[in-house]
Design a protein around this motif. Structure first.
Motif, short mmCIF file in Angstrom:
data_model
loop_
_atom_site.label_atom_id
_atom_site.label_comp_id
_atom_site.label_asym_id
_atom_site.label_seq_id
_atom_site.Cartn_x
_atom_site.Cartn_y
_atom_site.Cartn_z
N MET A 1 0.82 -1.22 0.00
CA MET A 1 0.00 0.00 0.00
C MET A 1 0.85 1.26 0.00
SD MET A 1 -3.38 -0.70 2.37
CE MET A 1 -2.62 -1.71 3.63
N ALA A 2 2.08 1.15 0.47
CA ALA A 2 2.95 2.32 0.51
C ALA A 2 3.25 2.86 -0.88
CB ALA A 2 4.27 1.97 1.21
N TYR A 3 3.10 2.02 -1.91
CA TYR A 3 3.30 2.49 -3.28
C TYR A 3 2.17 3.42 -3.73
CZ TYR A 3 7.32 -0.46 -4.40
OH TYR A 3 8.56 -1.01 -4.45
N GLU A 4 0.99 3.29 -3.12
CA GLU A 4 -0.17 4.14 -3.36
C GLU A 4 -0.86 3.90 -4.70
OE1 GLU A 4 0.92 8.20 -2.66
OE2 GLU A 4 1.21 7.89 -0.51
N ASN A 5 -0.22 3.17 -5.61
CA ASN A 5 -0.86 2.88 -6.90
C ASN A 5 -1.01 1.38 -7.11
OD1 ASN A 5 1.87 2.31 -7.26
ND2 ASN A 5 1.82 2.81 -9.46
N VAL A 6 -0.98 0.60 -6.02
CA VAL A 6 -1.14 -0.85 -6.08
C VAL A 6 -2.44 -1.24 -5.40
CG1 VAL A 6 -0.19 -3.08 -5.35
CG2 VAL A 6 1.35 -1.25 -6.06
N TYR A 7 -3.26 -2.05 -6.10
CA TYR A 7 -4.47 -2.58 -5.46
C TYR A 7 -4.04 -3.68 -4.49
CZ TYR A 7 -8.94 -4.80 -4.61
OH TYR A 7 -10.06 -5.31 -3.99
N VAL A 8 -4.56 -3.63 -3.26
CA VAL A 8 -4.17 -4.59 -2.22
C VAL A 8 -5.41 -5.11 -1.51
CG1 VAL A 8 -2.77 -4.99 -0.17
CG2 VAL A 8 -2.02 -3.31 -1.87
N ALA A 9 -5.44 -6.40 -1.23
CA ALA A 9 -6.54 -6.97 -0.45
C ALA A 9 -6.05 -8.14 0.38
CB ALA A 9 -7.68 -7.42 -1.37
N GLN A 10 -6.66 -8.31 1.54
CA GLN A 10 -6.49 -9.51 2.35
C GLN A 10 -7.85 -10.18 2.43
OE1 GLN A 10 -2.83 -8.45 5.45
NE2 GLN A 10 -4.86 -8.93 6.26
N VAL A 11 -7.89 -11.48 2.10
CA VAL A 11 -9.16 -12.20 2.04
C VAL A 11 -9.05 -13.51 2.80
CG1 VAL A 11 -9.66 -11.18 -0.22
CG2 VAL A 11 -8.64 -13.47 -0.10
N ALA A 12 -10.20 -14.02 3.20
CA ALA A 12 -10.30 -15.34 3.83
C ALA A 12 -11.64 -15.91 3.41
CB ALA A 12 -10.19 -15.25 5.35
N MET A 13 -11.61 -16.83 2.48
CA MET A 13 -12.85 -17.36 1.91
C MET A 13 -13.76 -17.98 2.96
SD MET A 13 -13.23 -19.78 -1.46
CE MET A 13 -12.43 -21.20 -0.70
N GLY A 14 -13.17 -18.61 3.98
CA GLY A 14 -13.98 -19.23 5.02
C GLY A 14 -14.70 -18.24 5.89
N ALA A 15 -14.21 -17.01 5.94
CA ALA A 15 -14.82 -15.98 6.78
C ALA A 15 -15.82 -15.14 6.00
CB ALA A 15 -13.75 -15.09 7.38
N ASN A 16 -15.49 -14.80 4.75
CA ASN A 16 -16.36 -13.92 3.97
C ASN A 16 -16.15 -14.18 2.49
OD1 ASN A 16 -17.74 -11.77 2.75
ND2 ASN A 16 -17.32 -10.38 4.47
N PRO A 17 -16.85 -15.15 1.91
CA PRO A 17 -16.67 -15.46 0.49
C PRO A 17 -17.07 -14.30 -0.42
CG PRO A 17 -18.53 -16.69 1.40
CD PRO A 17 -17.81 -16.07 2.56
N GLN A 18 -18.04 -13.49 0.01
CA GLN A 18 -18.46 -12.35 -0.81
C GLN A 18 -17.35 -11.31 -0.91
OE1 GLN A 18 -22.10 -10.50 0.49
NE2 GLN A 18 -22.12 -9.01 -1.16
N GLN A 19 -16.68 -11.04 0.21
CA GLN A 19 -15.57 -10.09 0.19
C GLN A 19 -14.43 -10.63 -0.66
OE1 GLN A 19 -12.38 -10.42 1.85
NE2 GLN A 19 -11.69 -8.28 1.91
N THR A 20 -14.21 -11.95 -0.61
CA THR A 20 -13.17 -12.57 -1.42
C THR A 20 -13.45 -12.37 -2.90
OG1 THR A 20 -12.79 -14.26 0.28
CG2 THR A 20 -12.00 -14.75 -1.94
N LEU A 21 -14.68 -12.63 -3.31
CA LEU A 21 -15.07 -12.48 -4.71
C LEU A 21 -14.96 -11.02 -5.15
CD1 LEU A 21 -16.20 -13.68 -7.33
CD2 LEU A 21 -18.50 -13.39 -6.38
N LEU A 22 -15.39 -10.10 -4.29
CA LEU A 22 -15.31 -8.68 -4.61
C LEU A 22 -13.87 -8.25 -4.82
CD1 LEU A 22 -16.61 -5.87 -4.91
CD2 LEU A 22 -16.51 -5.65 -2.41
N ALA A 23 -12.97 -8.72 -3.95
CA ALA A 23 -11.56 -8.36 -4.08
C ALA A 23 -10.97 -8.88 -5.39
CB ALA A 23 -10.77 -8.91 -2.89
N PHE A 24 -11.30 -10.12 -5.76
CA PHE A 24 -10.79 -10.67 -7.01
C PHE A 24 -11.30 -9.87 -8.21
CE2 PHE A 24 -9.24 -14.12 -4.57
CZ PHE A 24 -8.40 -14.87 -5.36
N ARG A 25 -12.56 -9.49 -8.17
CA ARG A 25 -13.12 -8.71 -9.28
C ARG A 25 -12.46 -7.33 -9.36
NH1 ARG A 25 -19.59 -10.23 -8.62
NH2 ARG A 25 -19.55 -12.06 -9.97
N GLU A 26 -12.28 -6.68 -8.23
CA GLU A 26 -11.66 -5.36 -8.23
C GLU A 26 -10.21 -5.44 -8.69
OE1 GLU A 26 -14.18 -3.02 -4.71
OE2 GLU A 26 -12.21 -3.89 -4.27
#
Length: 222
Positions: free
Chosen positions: A72-97
């Motif tokens: 994130m320090a680069y400021e122009n990099v998309y970054v996400a932390q996901v855990a499919m077992g905790a929130n599959p919807q957030q995981t899918l959203l991160a992959f799409r973004e």
């Protein structure tokens, strides 16, 4: 590009960093098991405090390397932390973004592993505990939203609802030290909990910023 944490955090970090710094439209997925799984279970820079592994028989004493904050320090990099077992919807959203983002992207995916000393049939449930404890915050950092003068950082998980010990107690890699050195195990559990509190406070502060807290389209530096 896909690889494990031993590659991304350690032996291949220079390559990962070069790819992120290139500005090219490349997507990187890190399957984070928090240990060198394929070579016998040695500790890596992704291994968390208190975990027992080869070369950390007395429990890891240093915090896990925060690869997401580095990216994130680069400021122009998309970054996400996901855990499919905790929130599959957030995981899918991160992959799409990440796929839609016209630049480098990095997704860190919590990956349960036999080296954790768990019932692998309960792996997704343990992912949920990792998020509930605050050990694995679900986050997304999307530089694209700065064009709308919005905060690019989103904290998708709720505040910790269980202790780190409640999560760690389900894994042999943490329980081993309680048998061999209970005093050290207790101290490392407390240290890990303190680290989570500090990390969570930092993430909440980032999530609460207005656009002025980040470089945004049309903003004027002070």
């Amino acid at each position: 590009i896909m690889g494990g944490d031993g590659w991304a955090y350690d032996i291949g970090f220079g390559g990962v960093d070069a790819a992120l710094a290139s500005g090219r439209d490349v997507n990187i997925l890190v399957l984070d098991t928090q240990v060198y799984s394929n070579t016998g279970g040695q500790a890596s820079k992704a291994t968390p405090i208190g975990a027992v592994a080869q070369f950390a028989a007395g429990g890891k004493i240093m915090p896990k390397k925060d690869l997401s904050m580095i990216a994130m320090a680069y400021e122009n990099v998309y970054v996400a932390q996901v855990a499919m077992g905790a929130n599959p919807q957030q995981t899918l959203l991160a992959f799409r973004e990440a796929e839609a983002y016209p630049g480098p992207s990095l997704i860190l995916a919590y990956s349960h592993c036999i080296a954790h000393g768990i019932n692998m049939q309960q792996g997704l449930r343990q992912q949920d505990r990792a998020v509930d404890s605050g050990h694995w915050p679900l986050i997304r950092y999307n530089p694209e939203v700065r064009k709308s003068n919005e905060n690019p950082f989103v904290l998708d998980s709720q505040r910790p609802r269980i202790s780190f010990k409640d999560y760690a107690g389900n894994e042999l890699r943490y329980r081993l030290l309680s048998s061999t050195n209970p005093a050290e195990a207790k101290q490392l559990m407390e240290l890990a909990q303190q680290n989570i509190r500090q990390k969570w406070a930092d993430y909440e502060e980032m999530a609460s910023r207005t656009c002025e807290g980040f470089p945004c389209a049309g903003s004027t530096p002070e």
